[in-house]
Each structure stands twice: as C-alpha cells, then as structure tokens.
Design a protein around this motif. Structure first.
Motif, PDB file in Angstrom:
ATOM      1  N   LEU A  66       1.022  -4.070  10.536  1.00  0.00           N
ATOM      2  CA  LEU A  66       0.562  -5.450  10.332  1.00  0.00           C
ATOM      3  C   LEU A  66      -0.582  -5.508   9.323  1.00  0.00           C
ATOM      4  N   HIS A  67      -1.515  -4.583   9.444  1.00  0.00           N
ATOM      5  CA  HIS A  67      -2.627  -4.541   8.498  1.00  0.00           C
ATOM      6  C   HIS A  67      -2.146  -4.168   7.096  1.00  0.00           C
ATOM      7  N   LEU A  68      -1.147  -3.291   7.004  1.00  0.00           N
ATOM      8  CA  LEU A  68      -0.583  -2.942   5.687  1.00  0.00           C
ATOM      9  C   LEU A  68       0.052  -4.155   5.022  1.00  0.00           C
ATOM     10  N   LEU A  69       0.739  -4.973   5.791  1.00  0.00           N
ATOM     11  CA  LEU A  69       1.351  -6.172   5.219  1.00  0.00           C
ATOM     12  C   LEU A  69       0.277  -7.145   4.733  1.00  0.00           C
ATOM     13  N   LEU A  70      -0.778  -7.301   5.512  1.00  0.00           N
ATOM     14  CA  LEU A  70      -1.916  -8.123   5.086  1.00  0.00           C
ATOM     15  C   LEU A  70      -2.549  -7.530   3.826  1.00  0.00           C
ATOM     16  N   LEU A  71      -2.715  -6.217   3.816  1.00  0.00           N
ATOM     17  CA  LEU A  71      -3.294  -5.536   2.665  1.00  0.00           C
ATOM     18  C   LEU A  71      -2.445  -5.723   1.421  1.00  0.00           C
ATOM     19  N   TYR A  72      -1.139  -5.650   1.577  1.00  0.00           N
ATOM     20  CA  TYR A  72      -0.231  -5.843   0.443  1.00  0.00           C
ATOM     21  C   TYR A  72      -0.466  -7.226  -0.182  1.00  0.00           C
ATOM     22  N   LEU A 123      -3.851  -1.892 -10.462  1.00  0.00           N
ATOM     23  CA  LEU A 123      -3.542  -2.077  -9.039  1.00  0.00           C
ATOM     24  C   LEU A 123      -2.068  -1.809  -8.735  1.00  0.00           C
ATOM     25  N   LEU A 124      -1.221  -1.716  -9.752  1.00  0.00           N
ATOM     26  CA  LEU A 124       0.210  -1.505  -9.520  1.00  0.00           C
ATOM     27  C   LEU A 124       0.521  -0.176  -8.825  1.00  0.00           C
ATOM     28  N   PRO A 125      -0.117   0.944  -9.199  1.00  0.00           N
ATOM     29  CA  PRO A 125       0.152   2.169  -8.440  1.00  0.00           C
ATOM     30  C   PRO A 125      -0.244   2.042  -6.967  1.00  0.00           C
ATOM     31  N   TYR A 126      -1.287   1.276  -6.709  1.00  0.00           N
ATOM     32  CA  TYR A 126      -1.707   1.036  -5.329  1.00  0.00           C
ATOM     33  C   TYR A 126      -0.616   0.284  -4.568  1.00  0.00           C
ATOM     34  N   LEU A 127      -0.040  -0.727  -5.199  1.00  0.00           N
ATOM     35  CA  LEU A 127       1.056  -1.459  -4.554  1.00  0.00           C
ATOM     36  C   LEU A 127       2.250  -0.540  -4.288  1.00  0.00           C
ATOM     37  N   ALA A 128       2.554   0.331  -5.229  1.00  0.00           N
ATOM     38  CA  ALA A 128       3.656   1.282  -5.024  1.00  0.00           C
ATOM     39  C   ALA A 128       3.344   2.208  -3.853  1.00  0.00           C
ATOM     40  N   TRP A 129       2.126   2.699  -3.779  1.00  0.00           N
ATOM     41  CA  TRP A 129       1.753   3.597  -2.693  1.00  0.00           C
ATOM     42  C   TRP A 129       1.742   2.864  -1.355  1.00  0.00           C
ATOM     43  N   LEU A 130       1.309   1.620  -1.341  1.00  0.00           N
ATOM     44  CA  LEU A 130       1.352   0.840  -0.105  1.00  0.00           C
ATOM     45  C   LEU A 130       2.785   0.651   0.371  1.00  0.00           C
ATOM     46  N   THR A 131       3.726   0.541  -0.561  1.00  0.00           N
ATOM     47  CA  THR A 131       5.138   0.414  -0.198  1.00  0.00           C
ATOM     48  C   THR A 131       5.613   1.684   0.507  1.00  0.00           C
ATOM     49  N   VAL A 132       5.259   2.835  -0.038  1.00  0.00           N
ATOM     50  CA  VAL A 132       5.632   4.110   0.588  1.00  0.00           C
ATOM     51  C   VAL A 132       4.968   4.227   1.955  1.00  0.00           C
ATOM     52  N   THR A 133       3.682   3.917   2.010  1.00  0.00           N
ATOM     53  CA  THR A 133       2.941   4.005   3.259  1.00  0.00           C
ATOM     54  C   THR A 133       3.512   3.056   4.315  1.00  0.00           C
TER      55      THR A 133
END
Length: 174
Positions: A108-114, A135-145
């Motif tokens: 849930l927190h990851l979705l909020l963070l995204y 910030l795009l690599p961060y978004l990609a990493w959040l997707t994996v996470t």
C-alpha cells in the motif's frame, strides 16, 4: 556543483542508513527459503540499487533547489515538499517490509509512493527537465519492488501459491 549539492545527495541516505541499522539483521535472508522468487535480487543488489537511486534522487532535488534560486522560500515548498514526503514513505516501506514483515502494508505504501514520485516528476519537469528524468529509474525500481512485494503478500495470504518442497528438497511452483 555547489557544496550544497553534496548535502542534497547525502540527505536521502540518512534515512536509508537508519533503516539499515534497524533492519540489517533481517535483510540477508529477506527473499530466501521456500518463499524465494527466482527473479528476486539478492539483498546486496537491493542495497546497491537503493543507494544509487537515492544518490540520483538527491542530485535531482539539488537541481530543482538550485533552479528555483536556492534557499527555502515558498517557491520550493511544493517541489521539495513532495520530495520530502516520498523520502519519508520510501523509508517507511523498507521498515514495513524488513522489520514489520508486513508486505501488505508495504505494498500500500509503495502504491502511494509511486503516485508521489509521478507527481514529483510532473512538478519538477517545468523547473528542470533533467531532474524529472532522473526520477524515471526510481519509478522502474519501484515497479520491480512492488512486483516482489505483491508476490510475497499474495503468497502470505494464499498458501496454495507458495512453492511446495518435493521429497528431494527441490521446490515446485504451482
């Protein structure tokens, strides 16, 4: 880069270091055992990626700060306020995942963070395009996470999705 740039690059790591101090005893086996995902990176890779991403994010925040004239006036409230919120939530996600063992809350927190990272990128884009792109690599990493976290959460709710050991000790995936 001005000396303030180093502060912006180091700042995101302060929370990461605190999280590591609290959860380091939990991290080494975080994605091992019967719940291990074949595509789950080792925790040392996770730490390296998080460290790199936090450095890049810190530099991007410096670019925004510099382009808005430095200081801490009203023009910086929204762009750096969103950034500060996403840092706090990203540190919270790590604590929820590694210390609290709560993949559902972490997800849930990851979705909020995204959503916060996307919002931050959109706010930063007119100020500094490079900062937004960083910030795009961060978004990609959040997707994996988020994918890893979702899988671990699903497996914790639905034991039938967890790998089952065979007589030879190998794991069969459903």
């Amino acid at each position: 880069m001005r000396p303030q740039g180093a502060i912006f690059v180091v700042l995101p790591h302060l929370g990461l270091i605190l999280v590591w101090l609290v959860t380091s005893h939990q991290m080494s086996g975080w994605c091992e055992g019967p719940r291990k995902l074949a595509w789950c990176p080792p925790y040392k890779v996770m730490l390296l990626v998080w460290t790199t991403i936090f450095s890049v994010m810190g530099y991007a925040s410096y670019l925004v700060w510099k382009d808005l004239g430095g200081g801490f006036g009203w023009p910086l409230a929204l762009p750096l306020g969103l950034y500060a919120m996403q840092l706090a939530i990203s540190w919270t996600v790590l604590v929820l995942f590694f210390e609290a063992h709560s993949p559902g809350l972490a997800l849930l927190h990851l979705l909020l963070l995204y959503g916060l990272v996307v919002s931050t990128a959109l706010i930063w884009h007119p100020i500094n395009k490079l900062a937004a792109l960083l910030l795009l690599p961060y978004l990609a990493w959040l997707t994996v996470t988020a994918a890893i976290t979702y899988r671990l959460w699903r497996d914790s709710l639905c034991p039938e999705h967890q790998p089952q050991p065979t007589a030879g000790g190998e794991l069969l995936r459903p």
